[in-house]
Design an enzyme around this catalytic site. Sequence first.
Site, short mmCIF file in Angstrom:
data_model
loop_
_atom_site.label_atom_id
_atom_site.label_comp_id
_atom_site.label_asym_id
_atom_site.label_seq_id
_atom_site.Cartn_x
_atom_site.Cartn_y
_atom_site.Cartn_z
N TYR A 58 30.19 31.36 44.40
CA TYR A 58 31.46 31.92 43.93
C TYR A 58 32.56 31.50 44.89
CZ TYR A 58 28.75 35.16 40.96
OH TYR A 58 27.92 35.71 40.03
N LEU A 211 32.21 44.20 29.93
CA LEU A 211 33.48 44.16 29.21
C LEU A 211 33.76 42.76 28.67
CD1 LEU A 211 35.74 46.40 31.48
CD2 LEU A 211 34.52 47.03 29.39
N ARG A 213 34.07 39.82 30.04
CA ARG A 213 35.11 39.10 30.77
C ARG A 213 36.52 39.57 30.41
NH1 ARG A 213 30.83 36.64 29.43
NH2 ARG A 213 29.64 35.48 30.98
N SER A 217 37.98 44.95 27.06
CA SER A 217 38.49 45.93 28.02
C SER A 217 39.63 46.77 27.45
CB SER A 217 39.02 45.21 29.27
OG SER A 217 40.17 44.44 28.95
#
Length: 335
Positions: A58, A211, A213, A217
């Site tokens: 990451y 969610l 991405r 949401s």
Amino acid sequence: MTIQTRTLGTTGPQVSALGLGCMGMSALYGEADRAESVATVHAALEAGVTLLDTGDFYGMGHNELLIGEALRGAPAARREQALVSVKFGALRDPDGGWSGYDGRPAAVKNFAAYSLQRLGVDHIDVYRIARLDPDVPIEETVGAIAELVEKGYVRHIGLSEVGADTVRRAAATAPISDLQIEYSLISRGIEDEILPVTRELGIAVTAYGVLSRGLISGHFTADRQLGAGDFRAMSPRFQGDNLRHNLNLVEALRKIAAEKGVSVAQIAIAWVLGRGEDIVPLVGARTRERLAESLGALDVTLDAADLTAIEEAVPAGAAAGERYPAAQMAHLGSE
């Protein structure tokens, strides 16, 4: 608010019922504010979140360094309660490209050595290859992690995005605590074959993408402009007619949430929380505001009528578009 705990399978540790997925603080979702990211980790620990999830790829190590910084700056008691889950194996290049996965035993130990240094810890709580290396039997990869467990560098072995047969083979090699895999209202593919196997073997699920991405949401809009470095700019579910269809599902969910006096995100997270005590959702909050909203899902109770309404609003398989571009789908849930 008290965060309840759940256990990562029959062999894993106790963790908070919600974990914090930290990827978005470093990569794939546009710019993030480092100070706010660290503050969000601190707020999560203060609230009782114990599980922090990262990957050594990451931001090419950025995320591990960030978590290390956050842990060093946290009060001793909070730092000691933190459990860090690390994914490894993805191969990157200086341009940010992806070039496969490396699950060779020597590579496993090499990746671990660098992660320990970046995180500033003497052990990793849960360690897992991010995707199956098609050229290396899972038995060899898991066996190498088991050696790290014996030496005290790793506490528990996990898996990520593999299919039911691979789960069985891995579990026959060494104790497996959990399988990390995408699971949400609009990504329910694990229910048919994978979830029955993990439950048979006493392996928990840490669910990412709860969610989708940000898609479900309640905050994503059709006119939102995504930067070139944002993964969602390439995700099929965020394109054209697919996006419009999926946002219509969100609006149907919003009506149910409004009737309960909660947010769309909270009802979506609560749905995953309610799928079983063996499932630990990871929330990808990048700010304290979004973290607080996600934690509010712990106070949401869904009764039978709520669940029926949710299933009618967002039936299994209702999402338009795959969750990854075609080239990446080939590496997911593969055998």
